[in-house]
Enzyme design. Structure first.
Site, PDB file in Angstrom:
ATOM      1  N   SER A 132       0.786  -1.241   0.000  1.00 17.98           N
ATOM      2  CA  SER A 132       0.000   0.000   0.000  1.00 17.98           C
ATOM      3  C   SER A 132       0.816   1.289   0.000  1.00 17.98           C
ATOM      4  O   SER A 132       0.300   2.338  -0.354  1.00 17.98           O
ATOM      5  CB  SER A 132      -0.979   0.023   1.175  1.00 17.98           C
ATOM      6  OG  SER A 132      -0.302   0.271   2.374  1.00 17.98           O
TER       7      SER A 132
ATOM      8  N   LYS B 250       0.244   5.019   6.570  1.00 15.56           N
ATOM      9  CA  LYS B 250      -0.331   5.812   5.470  1.00 15.56           C
ATOM     10  C   LYS B 250       0.217   7.233   5.546  1.00 15.56           C
ATOM     11  O   LYS B 250       0.854   7.627   6.509  1.00 15.56           O
ATOM     12  CB  LYS B 250      -1.863   5.863   5.574  1.00 15.56           C
ATOM     13  CG  LYS B 250      -2.558   4.518   5.620  1.00 15.56           C
ATOM     14  CD  LYS B 250      -2.453   3.745   4.347  1.00 15.56           C
ATOM     15  CE  LYS B 250      -3.090   2.364   4.523  1.00 15.56           C
ATOM     16  NZ  LYS B 250      -2.712   1.423   3.504  1.00 15.56           N
TER      17      LYS B 250
END
Length: 193
Positions: free
Chosen positions: A48, A89
């Site tokens: 990711s 993230k």
């Protein structure tokens, strides 16, 4: 009449052993303090955050930084996504900001954001004639006490665009990723923006 006075000689081996024990106890306390209160290791799992972070890389997460300030645009954070899983993230928008994603374009408060950390990946996708991101996000306002985060691998990331993650509340944030320390050939500071 003189009294006999006996003076016990200190045992140098015993004293040195005691000094070593004290030093080790202090070192253990410092490791505990630093590890649990200030910094924590984190291992990247999954794609990711590619092309900036890869599976197996180990990071140092600064757990103390957000006691003195709030997360900022472009910072890479680790947060509790579920009871058993932490995610890594990038901070895209902060409380009160409006955020939307249209293809490879990211807008915060109506202004397109220049994502320098994605430029090589965006350029490569453009050369191949394909979009880098295939997941749009209609405009929403980030609630107070929360942030909007996205993975750098925009088409392959469970992030704030996904209802299962959504906006990340401040109390779920573990800290800011500050340093890649493994593998050795990748040792570097984590750059923001």
């Amino acid at each position: 009449m003189e009294q006999d006075q006996t003076v016990e000689k200190a045992n140098p081996v015993k004293n040195e052993a005691w000094e070593w024990i004290k030093a080790l106890l202090i070192a253990a306390a410092l490791v505990f303090f630093i590890r649990w209160l200030i910094f924590a290791p984190f291992i990247v799992e999954g794609p990711s955050m590619e092309p900036n972070f890869y599976t197996g890389e180990r990071l140092i997460v600064n757990k103390f930084i957000y006691r003195f300030g709030d997360p900022k645009h472009g910072e890479v954070v680790v947060f509790h996504a579920t009871k058993d899983k932490d995610y890594i993230k990038r901070v895209i928008a902060v409380p009160g900001e409006k955020v939307r994603v249209e293809g490879d374009k990211l807008f915060v408060n109506g202004q397109q954001v220049d994502e320098t950390y994605l430029k090589p990946a965006l350029d490569e996708a453009a050369k191949r004639g394909i979009p880098y991101n295939n997941r749009d996000f209609s405009e929403q306002t980030v609630p107070e006490g929360s942030i909007f985060v996205m993975g750098d691998n925009r088409s392959n990331s469970s992030d704030s665009r996904d209802p299962s993650v959504g906006f990340v509340k401040y109390d779920k944030i573990v800290g800011r990723a500050d340093l890649i320390f493994w593998p050795f050939d990748k040792i570097s500071l984590v750059h923001f923006k």
